[in-house]
Design a protein around this motif. Structure first.
Motif, PDB file in Angstrom:
ATOM      1  N   GLY A  16       0.733  -1.259   0.004  1.00 40.18           N
ATOM      2  CA  GLY A  16      -0.064   0.047   0.151  1.00 40.18           C
ATOM      3  C   GLY A  16       0.779   1.234  -0.013  1.00 40.18           C
ATOM      4  N   PHE A  17       1.973   1.322   0.804  1.00 35.17           N
ATOM      5  CA  PHE A  17       2.713   2.404   0.807  1.00 35.17           C
ATOM      6  C   PHE A  17       3.460   2.686  -0.330  1.00 35.17           C
ATOM      7  N   LEU A  18       3.893   1.725  -1.045  1.00 34.79           N
ATOM      8  CA  LEU A  18       4.655   1.836  -2.359  1.00 34.79           C
ATOM      9  C   LEU A  18       3.735   2.515  -3.432  1.00 34.79           C
ATOM     10  N   LEU A  19       2.513   2.000  -3.307  1.00 33.24           N
ATOM     11  CA  LEU A  19       1.556   2.346  -4.479  1.00 33.24           C
ATOM     12  C   LEU A  19       1.119   3.935  -3.862  1.00 33.24           C
ATOM     13  N   GLY A  20       1.070   4.146  -2.827  1.00 31.38           N
ATOM     14  CA  GLY A  20       0.931   5.604  -2.240  1.00 31.38           C
ATOM     15  C   GLY A  20       2.057   6.457  -3.015  1.00 31.38           C
ATOM     16  N   MET A  21       3.279   5.842  -2.887  1.00 24.77           N
ATOM     17  CA  MET A  21       4.304   6.619  -3.199  1.00 24.77           C
ATOM     18  C   MET A  21       4.447   6.838  -4.632  1.00 24.77           C
ATOM     19  N   ARG A  22       4.055   5.773  -5.483  1.00 28.98           N
ATOM     20  CA  ARG A  22       3.866   6.154  -6.920  1.00 28.98           C
ATOM     21  C   ARG A  22       2.789   7.406  -7.323  1.00 28.98           C
ATOM     22  N   PHE A  23       1.907   7.388  -6.326  1.00 31.11           N
ATOM     23  CA  PHE A  23       1.068   8.891  -6.534  1.00 31.11           C
ATOM     24  C   PHE A  23       1.659  10.033  -6.205  1.00 31.11           C
ATOM     25  N   ALA A  24       2.591   9.803  -4.940  1.00 25.42           N
ATOM     26  CA  ALA A  24       3.122  11.008  -4.477  1.00 25.42           C
ATOM     27  C   ALA A  24       4.190  11.397  -5.315  1.00 25.42           C
ATOM     28  N   VAL A  25       5.304  10.799  -5.931  1.00 27.68           N
ATOM     29  CA  VAL A  25       6.338  11.215  -6.619  1.00 27.68           C
ATOM     30  C   VAL A  25       5.531  11.965  -7.962  1.00 27.68           C
ATOM     31  N   VAL A  26       4.499  11.309  -8.412  1.00 31.03           N
ATOM     32  CA  VAL A  26       3.976  12.270  -9.593  1.00 31.03           C
ATOM     33  C   VAL A  26       3.390  13.480  -8.955  1.00 31.03           C
ATOM     34  N   GLY A  27       2.925  13.457  -8.015  1.00 32.23           N
ATOM     35  CA  GLY A  27       2.174  14.572  -7.034  1.00 32.23           C
ATOM     36  C   GLY A  27       3.150  15.549  -6.886  1.00 32.23           C
ATOM     37  N   ALA A  28       4.116  15.324  -6.684  1.00 29.16           N
ATOM     38  CA  ALA A  28       5.241  16.271  -6.046  1.00 29.16           C
ATOM     39  C   ALA A  28       5.299  17.109  -7.515  1.00 29.16           C
ATOM     40  N   TRP A  29       5.724  16.756  -8.610  1.00 26.34           N
ATOM     41  CA  TRP A  29       5.864  17.224  -9.939  1.00 26.34           C
ATOM     42  C   TRP A  29       4.574  18.103 -10.001  1.00 26.34           C
ATOM     43  N   LEU A  30       3.484  17.638  -9.975  1.00 27.76           N
ATOM     44  CA  LEU A  30       2.291  18.387 -10.608  1.00 27.76           C
ATOM     45  C   LEU A  30       2.108  19.539  -9.528  1.00 27.76           C
ATOM     46  N   SER A  31       2.384  19.279  -8.115  1.00 32.65           N
ATOM     47  CA  SER A  31       2.243  20.634  -7.257  1.00 32.65           C
ATOM     48  C   SER A  31       3.397  21.638  -7.648  1.00 32.65           C
ATOM     49  N   LEU A  32       4.437  21.089  -8.167  1.00 33.68           N
ATOM     50  CA  LEU A  32       5.523  22.024  -8.400  1.00 33.68           C
ATOM     51  C   LEU A  32       5.040  22.844  -9.598  1.00 33.68           C
ATOM     52  N   VAL A  33       4.486  22.458 -10.494  1.00 33.02           N
ATOM     53  CA  VAL A  33       3.923  23.370 -11.567  1.00 33.02           C
ATOM     54  C   VAL A  33       3.065  24.476 -11.009  1.00 33.02           C
ATOM     55  N   VAL A  34       2.133  24.058  -9.985  1.00 36.39           N
ATOM     56  CA  VAL A  34       1.460  25.048  -9.633  1.00 36.39           C
ATOM     57  C   VAL A  34       2.388  26.236  -8.789  1.00 36.39           C
ATOM     58  N   VAL A  35       3.067  25.824  -7.930  1.00 36.97           N
ATOM     59  CA  VAL A  35       3.651  26.530  -7.130  1.00 36.97           C
ATOM     60  C   VAL A  35       4.641  27.721  -7.975  1.00 36.97           C
ATOM     61  N   GLU A  36       5.220  26.793  -9.168  1.00 42.10           N
ATOM     62  CA  GLU A  36       6.479  27.771  -9.563  1.00 42.10           C
ATOM     63  C   GLU A  36       5.641  28.664 -10.719  1.00 42.10           C
ATOM     64  N   GLN A  37       4.619  28.700 -11.002  1.00 44.73           N
ATOM     65  CA  GLN A  37       4.024  29.507 -12.054  1.00 44.73           C
ATOM     66  C   GLN A  37       3.107  30.612 -11.335  1.00 44.73           C
ATOM     67  N   ILE A  38       3.201  30.652  -9.915  1.00 44.27           N
ATOM     68  CA  ILE A  38       2.662  31.780  -9.252  1.00 44.27           C
ATOM     69  C   ILE A  38       3.876  32.374  -8.464  1.00 44.27           C
ATOM     70  N   ASN A  39       3.967  33.649  -8.465  1.00 43.61           N
ATOM     71  CA  ASN A  39       5.047  34.360  -7.736  1.00 43.61           C
ATOM     72  C   ASN A  39       6.202  33.601  -7.392  1.00 43.61           C
ATOM     73  N   SER A  40       6.873  33.278  -8.544  1.00 42.58           N
ATOM     74  CA  SER A  40       8.066  32.612  -8.501  1.00 42.58           C
ATOM     75  C   SER A  40       9.337  33.074  -9.372  1.00 42.58           C
ATOM     76  N   THR A  41      10.452  32.847  -8.991  1.00 41.44           N
ATOM     77  CA  THR A  41      11.509  33.736  -9.727  1.00 41.44           C
ATOM     78  C   THR A  41      12.765  32.727 -10.085  1.00 41.44           C
ATOM     79  N   SER A  42      12.201  31.451 -10.006  1.00 40.64           N
ATOM     80  CA  SER A  42      13.136  30.396 -10.542  1.00 40.64           C
ATOM     81  C   SER A  42      12.356  29.053 -10.668  1.00 40.64           C
TER      82      SER A  42
END
Lengths: 279, 245
Positions: free
Chosen positions: A201-227
């Motif tokens: 179960g944990f590893l299945l969660g990790m598969r969602f989590a790693v992709v989710g981390a990059w997805l959240s990145l898109v959101v935070v970096e396109q708002i008020n970011s300089t790098s």
């Protein structure tokens, strides 16, 4: 027509049909390199469209332009710098989110009180999209790194929690009984029955989590970011550089794919005891 | 054995007094008394639903959520063999055997126990690489590696094929002769009970109805006329011939 076909009398003597194989109901044998066919087809369409002039370069740059742009971005160091910043944010968020999600899942999966206190709020957080939380997080933490890492952390901990918790709760009660019959101390019970039992179960969660981390990145970096890669893409939007945007998109896609592949590799290693249909 | 009328010998391993257990309105055990001597092999027979497993689970302390009353005295050091081998699929065979052990000599003892059940060399295998009979042998090794004073076995051979079951009978008998635990073997198989046990109990309507000491020389077989007599008498008590009579 149909009626006459249906009413046609069947032959009295059964004809031998043994040679005819039965109709296959499953999807059939795997196609070699099947996973690559879709993406390659898409790439071909894109290349043909650009070469034939059907695609305006301002709408969608040609694949070769994207490749040369990527080369330029690497040559002047912008790609690496932004990627390093992005990777650091995603990595930190992933690390915090995984640890917090796992600890919460254990607390909630192993005690009724833990579940009563923790499960509700996490389910509520699950229903709130990351974008909707950002205004509040900006007010609390400003637009610095803390806000970005926290947003990613929140995005990561939910799938880790949900799947680890589910893994814990679906451990066969017979194994719990076995532990009781052997009088296992709580620590041993946790280490040898609970944690390995919840690992799939944990590893299945990790598969969602790693992709989710990059997805959240898109959101935070396109708002008020300089790098970061998201910032690089947002800047390109302002200058109308379609090719740079596409470099960013491809990069996000690759990062997601590579991280998912890495988790799957760990999965195969760690769960080698399991013989499933997929193997 | 020096058991006199009151059964008050110092060599008693299990003592149960007026044990009652029920599920909802249904009474399963109703004031049951039971004693098992040190190193004694007792088989418990009964029709399905007669409370055999309920009694075993009570002795194993695995019935915390079941309502009931009565006194149970069992040794601290007792082991359970379940009907399914119940091996942890994510642990290798040796780790499954040593699951309940502590201390640095655990792997050593685990290896010895595996060798005893004829599985030396399979220490690194995963449980699902083993056949059903082999898995149950690992379960036996896991139960005996702690040198228990009492072995509780709940139809341990019920899921095995007939040939494997015969081999397992032989193995269990051999292991018990060597380790001398007191054994309570729950079974629905009369032949199994007569083949293995020193004493066969028959449980019905929540109490022990028959307490039969099996006095047969060592290699027991169906060819012994006494064997058949015990078998007939137990089948009679189980009510197998009732419809014909």
């Amino acid at each position: 027509m149909t009626a006459s076909v249906l009413s046609r009398p069947r032959p009295a003597v059964a004809t031998p049909t043994a040679a005819k194989p039965r109709r296959r109901l499953g999807p059939g044998r795997a196609i070699p390199f099947g996973a690559a066919i879709g993406p390659v087809g898409l790439l071909t369409l894109w290349a043909v469209g650009s070469a034939a002039g059907w695609l305006d370069p301002r709408t969608l740059s040609a694949p070769w332009t994207v490749v040369t742009t990527a080369g330029d971005l690497i040559a002047n160091g912008r790609l690496q710098d932004n990627l390093a910043v992005s990777a650091q944010r995603a990595g930190l968020g992933l690390a915090f989110g995984t640890v917090i999600g796992t600890v919460l899942a254990l607390a909630s999966g192993l005690s009724r009180w833990g579940e009563a206190i923790l499960d509700g709020p996490i389910q509520i957080k699950r229903a709130i999209p990351a974008v909707a939380l950002i205004p509040l997080l900006i007010l609390w933490l400003g637009i610095g790194e803390e806000m970005k890492v926290l947003t990613i952390t929140l995005g990561v901990l939910v799938p880790v929690y949900i799947h680890t918790h589910n893994g814990l709760r679906t451990i066969d009660s017979r194994y719990v009984e076995l532990g009781e019959s052997l009088r296992l101390p709580p620590g041993t019970f946790l280490r040898r029955i609970v944690l390995p039992g919840a690992l799939p179960g944990f590893l299945l969660g990790m598969r969602f989590a790693v992709v989710g981390a990059w997805l959240s990145l898109v959101v935070v970096e396109q708002i008020n970011s300089t790098s970061g890669i998201g910032y690089m893409m947002d800047l390109a939007r302002q200058y109308g550089q379609t090719d740079v945007i596409i470099v960013g998109l491809v990069l996000y896609g690759l990062l997601g794919l590579i991280s998912d592949g890495a988790v799957r590799l760990v999965q195969r290693k760690a769960l080698s005891w399991r013989r499933t249909l997929a193997d | 054995m020096a058991t006199h009328a009151g059964g008050l010998t110092a060599t008693r391993t299990v003592r149960v007094r007026s044990l009652s257990r029920g599920f909802g309105d249904r009474t399963v055990l109703n004031g049951l008394d039971l004693e098992i001597g040190e190193g004694e092999f007792v088989a418990l027979l009964g029709r399905s639903g007669s409370g055999k497993s309920t009694l075993l689970r009570a002795l194993a302390g695995l019935d915390r959520d079941v309502a009931g009353s009565g006194q149970i005295e069992v040794p601290q050091n007792s082991s359970v063999v379940f009907q399914d081998a119940r091996l942890l699929p994510w642990q290798r065979i040796l780790d499954n055997v040593t699951l309940g052990l502590r201390g640095p000599e655990a792997p050593q003892r685990g290896r010895a126990a595996l060798a005893e059940v004829g599985l030396a060399g399979r220490e690194r295998a995963w449980p699902n690489e083993l056949s059903g009979g082999e898995q149950q042998r690992v379960a036996l090794a896991r139960a005996l590696v702690s040198e228990p004073e009492l072995l509780l076995a709940d139809e341990p051979f019920g899921a095995l094929d007939a040939l494997t079951r015969l081999r397992m009978h032989h193995l269990l008998r051999e292991l018990c002769t060597r380790h001398r635990p007191a054994v309570l073997l729950v079974t629905h198989d009369v032949d199994e009970a007569v083949t293995l046990a020193d004493r066969v109990l028959l449980i019905d309507e929540g109490r022990i109805r028959v307490d039969l000491t099996i006095d047969l020389p060592a290699p027991r077989s169906h060819r012994q006329p006494q064997f058949l007599a015990y078998r007939e008498s137990l089948l009679q008590s189980l009510g197998v011939y009732q419809t014909e009579g």
